[in-house]
Design a protein around this motif. Structure first.
Motif, PDB file in Angstrom:
ATOM      1  N   ALA A   1       0.859  -1.182   0.000  1.00  0.00           N
ATOM      2  CA  ALA A   1       0.000   0.000   0.000  1.00  0.00           C
ATOM      3  C   ALA A   1       0.899   1.236   0.000  1.00  0.00           C
ATOM      4  CB  ALA A   1      -0.921  -0.009   1.219  1.00  0.00           C
ATOM      5  N   ARG A   2       0.273   2.420   0.045  1.00  0.00           N
ATOM      6  CA  ARG A   2       1.027   3.658   0.075  1.00  0.00           C
ATOM      7  C   ARG A   2       0.397   4.607   1.078  1.00  0.00           C
ATOM      8  NH1 ARG A   2       4.618   3.341  -3.085  1.00  0.00           N
ATOM      9  NH2 ARG A   2       5.336   4.526  -4.786  1.00  0.00           N
ATOM     10  N   ILE A   3       1.251   5.302   1.807  1.00  0.00           N
ATOM     11  CA  ILE A   3       0.831   6.349   2.729  1.00  0.00           C
ATOM     12  C   ILE A   3       0.938   7.659   1.962  1.00  0.00           C
ATOM     13  CG2 ILE A   3       1.541   7.647   4.778  1.00  0.00           C
ATOM     14  CD1 ILE A   3       2.565   4.877   5.864  1.00  0.00           C
TER      15      ILE A   3
ATOM     16  N   GLY B   1       0.909  15.584  -0.499  1.00  0.00           N
ATOM     17  CA  GLY B   1       0.575  14.510  -1.430  1.00  0.00           C
ATOM     18  C   GLY B   1       1.708  13.516  -1.675  1.00  0.00           C
ATOM     19  N   ALA B   2       2.843  13.696  -1.002  1.00  0.00           N
ATOM     20  CA  ALA B   2       3.960  12.764  -1.174  1.00  0.00           C
ATOM     21  C   ALA B   2       3.541  11.386  -0.675  1.00  0.00           C
ATOM     22  CB  ALA B   2       5.184  13.258  -0.416  1.00  0.00           C
ATOM     23  N   GLU B   3       4.048  10.355  -1.345  1.00  0.00           N
ATOM     24  CA  GLU B   3       3.685   8.988  -0.990  1.00  0.00           C
ATOM     25  C   GLU B   3       4.872   8.225  -0.423  1.00  0.00           C
ATOM     26  OE1 GLU B   3       1.863   7.214  -4.417  1.00  0.00           O
ATOM     27  OE2 GLU B   3      -0.044   8.184  -3.985  1.00  0.00           O
ATOM     28  N   ILE B   4       4.591   7.389   0.565  1.00  0.00           N
ATOM     29  CA  ILE B   4       5.591   6.545   1.215  1.00  0.00           C
ATOM     30  C   ILE B   4       5.113   5.105   1.073  1.00  0.00           C
ATOM     31  CG2 ILE B   4       6.695   5.967   3.410  1.00  0.00           C
ATOM     32  CD1 ILE B   4       6.058   8.917   4.247  1.00  0.00           C
ATOM     33  N   PRO B   5       5.913   4.226   0.457  1.00  0.00           N
ATOM     34  CA  PRO B   5       5.517   2.822   0.340  1.00  0.00           C
ATOM     35  C   PRO B   5       5.409   2.181   1.721  1.00  0.00           C
ATOM     36  CG  PRO B   5       7.384   3.307  -1.089  1.00  0.00           C
ATOM     37  CD  PRO B   5       7.193   4.489  -0.203  1.00  0.00           C
ATOM     38  N   CYS B   6       4.438   1.279   1.871  1.00  0.00           N
ATOM     39  CA  CYS B   6       4.263   0.568   3.127  1.00  0.00           C
ATOM     40  C   CYS B   6       3.656  -0.800   2.863  1.00  0.00           C
ATOM     41  CB  CYS B   6       3.391   1.369   4.094  1.00  0.00           C
ATOM     42  SG  CYS B   6       1.662   1.510   3.623  1.00  0.00           S
ATOM     43  N   THR B   7       3.624  -1.600   3.909  1.00  0.00           N
ATOM     44  CA  THR B   7       2.968  -2.907   3.859  1.00  0.00           C
ATOM     45  C   THR B   7       1.869  -2.918   4.898  1.00  0.00           C
ATOM     46  OG1 THR B   7       5.004  -3.991   3.168  1.00  0.00           O
ATOM     47  CG2 THR B   7       3.305  -5.399   4.113  1.00  0.00           C
TER      48      THR B   7
ATOM     49  N   ARG C   1       8.392   2.022   4.835  1.00  0.00           N
ATOM     50  CA  ARG C   1       9.791   2.009   4.399  1.00  0.00           C
ATOM     51  C   ARG C   1      10.547   3.225   4.902  1.00  0.00           C
ATOM     52  NH1 ARG C   1       9.038  -0.075  -1.679  1.00  0.00           N
ATOM     53  NH2 ARG C   1       8.094  -2.069  -1.146  1.00  0.00           N
ATOM     54  N   GLU C   2       9.844   4.334   5.078  1.00  0.00           N
ATOM     55  CA  GLU C   2      10.449   5.574   5.582  1.00  0.00           C
ATOM     56  C   GLU C   2       9.601   6.086   6.751  1.00  0.00           C
ATOM     57  OE1 GLU C   2      10.735   8.300   2.282  1.00  0.00           O
ATOM     58  OE2 GLU C   2      11.337   6.679   0.947  1.00  0.00           O
ATOM     59  N   PRO C   3       9.661   5.410   7.898  1.00  0.00           N
ATOM     60  CA  PRO C   3       8.761   5.764   9.010  1.00  0.00           C
ATOM     61  C   PRO C   3       8.934   7.186   9.519  1.00  0.00           C
ATOM     62  CG  PRO C   3      10.449   4.216   9.739  1.00  0.00           C
ATOM     63  CD  PRO C   3      10.564   4.315   8.248  1.00  0.00           C
ATOM     64  N   GLU C   4      10.129   7.751   9.382  1.00  0.00           N
ATOM     65  CA  GLU C   4      10.344   9.119   9.858  1.00  0.00           C
ATOM     66  C   GLU C   4       9.541  10.148   9.064  1.00  0.00           C
ATOM     67  OE1 GLU C   4      13.124   8.123   6.657  1.00  0.00           O
ATOM     68  OE2 GLU C   4      12.753   7.113   8.556  1.00  0.00           O
ATOM     69  N   GLY C   5       9.099   9.798   7.869  1.00  0.00           N
ATOM     70  CA  GLY C   5       8.327  10.720   7.043  1.00  0.00           C
ATOM     71  C   GLY C   5       6.827  10.589   7.193  1.00  0.00           C
ATOM     72  N   VAL C   6       6.388   9.662   8.032  1.00  0.00           N
ATOM     73  CA  VAL C   6       4.946   9.421   8.190  1.00  0.00           C
ATOM     74  C   VAL C   6       4.374  10.402   9.211  1.00  0.00           C
ATOM     75  CG1 VAL C   6       3.184   7.746   8.855  1.00  0.00           C
ATOM     76  CG2 VAL C   6       5.219   6.977   7.605  1.00  0.00           C
ATOM     77  N   PRO C   7       3.409  11.237   8.789  1.00  0.00           N
ATOM     78  CA  PRO C   7       2.789  12.187   9.734  1.00  0.00           C
ATOM     79  C   PRO C   7       1.781  11.482  10.641  1.00  0.00           C
ATOM     80  CG  PRO C   7       1.768  12.374   7.583  1.00  0.00           C
ATOM     81  CD  PRO C   7       2.890  11.372   7.435  1.00  0.00           C
ATOM     82  N   ASP C   8       1.243  12.220  11.597  1.00  0.00           N
ATOM     83  CA  ASP C   8       0.277  11.661  12.541  1.00  0.00           C
ATOM     84  C   ASP C   8      -1.064  11.327  11.881  1.00  0.00           C
ATOM     85  OD1 ASP C   8       2.097  11.794  14.616  1.00  0.00           O
ATOM     86  OD2 ASP C   8       1.409  13.759  15.285  1.00  0.00           O
ATOM     87  N   GLU C   9      -1.413  12.012  10.789  1.00  0.00           N
ATOM     88  CA  GLU C   9      -2.618  11.709  10.014  1.00  0.00           C
ATOM     89  C   GLU C   9      -2.254  11.673   8.544  1.00  0.00           C
ATOM     90  OE1 GLU C   9      -6.276  13.796  10.644  1.00  0.00           O
ATOM     91  OE2 GLU C   9      -6.097  13.684  12.822  1.00  0.00           O
ATOM     92  N   PHE C  10      -2.867  10.747   7.810  1.00  0.00           N
ATOM     93  CA  PHE C  10      -2.551  10.571   6.394  1.00  0.00           C
ATOM     94  C   PHE C  10      -3.647   9.767   5.712  1.00  0.00           C
ATOM     95  CE2 PHE C  10      -0.526   7.187   8.827  1.00  0.00           C
ATOM     96  CZ  PHE C  10      -0.983   6.042   8.178  1.00  0.00           C
ATOM     97  N   LEU C  11      -3.557   9.659   4.384  1.00  0.00           N
ATOM     98  CA  LEU C  11      -4.432   8.775   3.622  1.00  0.00           C
ATOM     99  C   LEU C  11      -3.681   7.486   3.351  1.00  0.00           C
ATOM    100  CD1 LEU C  11      -6.118  10.997   0.867  1.00  0.00           C
ATOM    101  CD2 LEU C  11      -7.169  10.002   2.899  1.00  0.00           C
ATOM    102  N   LEU C  12      -4.321   6.363   3.583  1.00  0.00           N
ATOM    103  CA  LEU C  12      -3.760   5.068   3.238  1.00  0.00           C
ATOM    104  C   LEU C  12      -4.394   4.651   1.925  1.00  0.00           C
ATOM    105  CD1 LEU C  12      -2.042   2.601   4.000  1.00  0.00           C
ATOM    106  CD2 LEU C  12      -4.055   1.711   5.209  1.00  0.00           C
ATOM    107  N   ARG C  13      -3.576   4.538   0.893  1.00  0.00           N
ATOM    108  CA  ARG C  13      -4.037   4.139  -0.437  1.00  0.00           C
ATOM    109  C   ARG C  13      -3.892   2.633  -0.546  1.00  0.00           C
ATOM    110  NH1 ARG C  13      -6.591   8.336  -3.098  1.00  0.00           N
ATOM    111  NH2 ARG C  13      -5.453  10.251  -2.727  1.00  0.00           N
TER     112      ARG C  13
END
Length: 97
Positions: free
Chosen positions: A24-26, A32-38, A52-64
């Motif tokens: 999935a993608r965060i 609108g930047a996307e971070i790959p995730c599982t 993959r880049e947990p330091e870039g994940v904000p407290d709220e986001f859209l999970l695609r």
């Protein structure tokens, strides 16, 4: 004893979790930047993710959830542990306006 605590913690979850390994993608709301995730596991109320880049994940986001960007959930992080995080799904109420 630690196993007992984990077991009781699972019982307190809002819904039954289904284990899976789904790419999935965060999507950050701010830019609108996307971070790959599982997507590790999911329930009706939330999920566990590995980013993959947990330091870039904000407290709220859209999970695609899908490549076509049709399936998405707004999420709030409730816990973090390295690359793993637990999120709850934010349910947006439609006022009819």
């Amino acid at each position: 004893m630690a196993a007992d605590r984990r077991s009781s913690a699972k019982d307190r979850r809002g819904g039954r979790r289904q284990d899976l390994r789904y790419s999935a993608r965060i999507e950050r709301l701010a830019d609108g930047a996307e971070i790959p995730c599982t997507l590790v596991d999911v329930s009706q109320t939330g999920a566990r993710l590995m980013a993959r880049e947990p330091e870039g994940v904000p407290d709220e986001f859209l999970l695609r959830l899908a490549v076509g960007r049709q399936a998405q959930r707004r999420c709030a992080v409730v816990w973090r542990d390295g690359a793993s995080m637990g999120v709850r799904f934010i349910v947006e109420v439609d006022d009819g306006f």
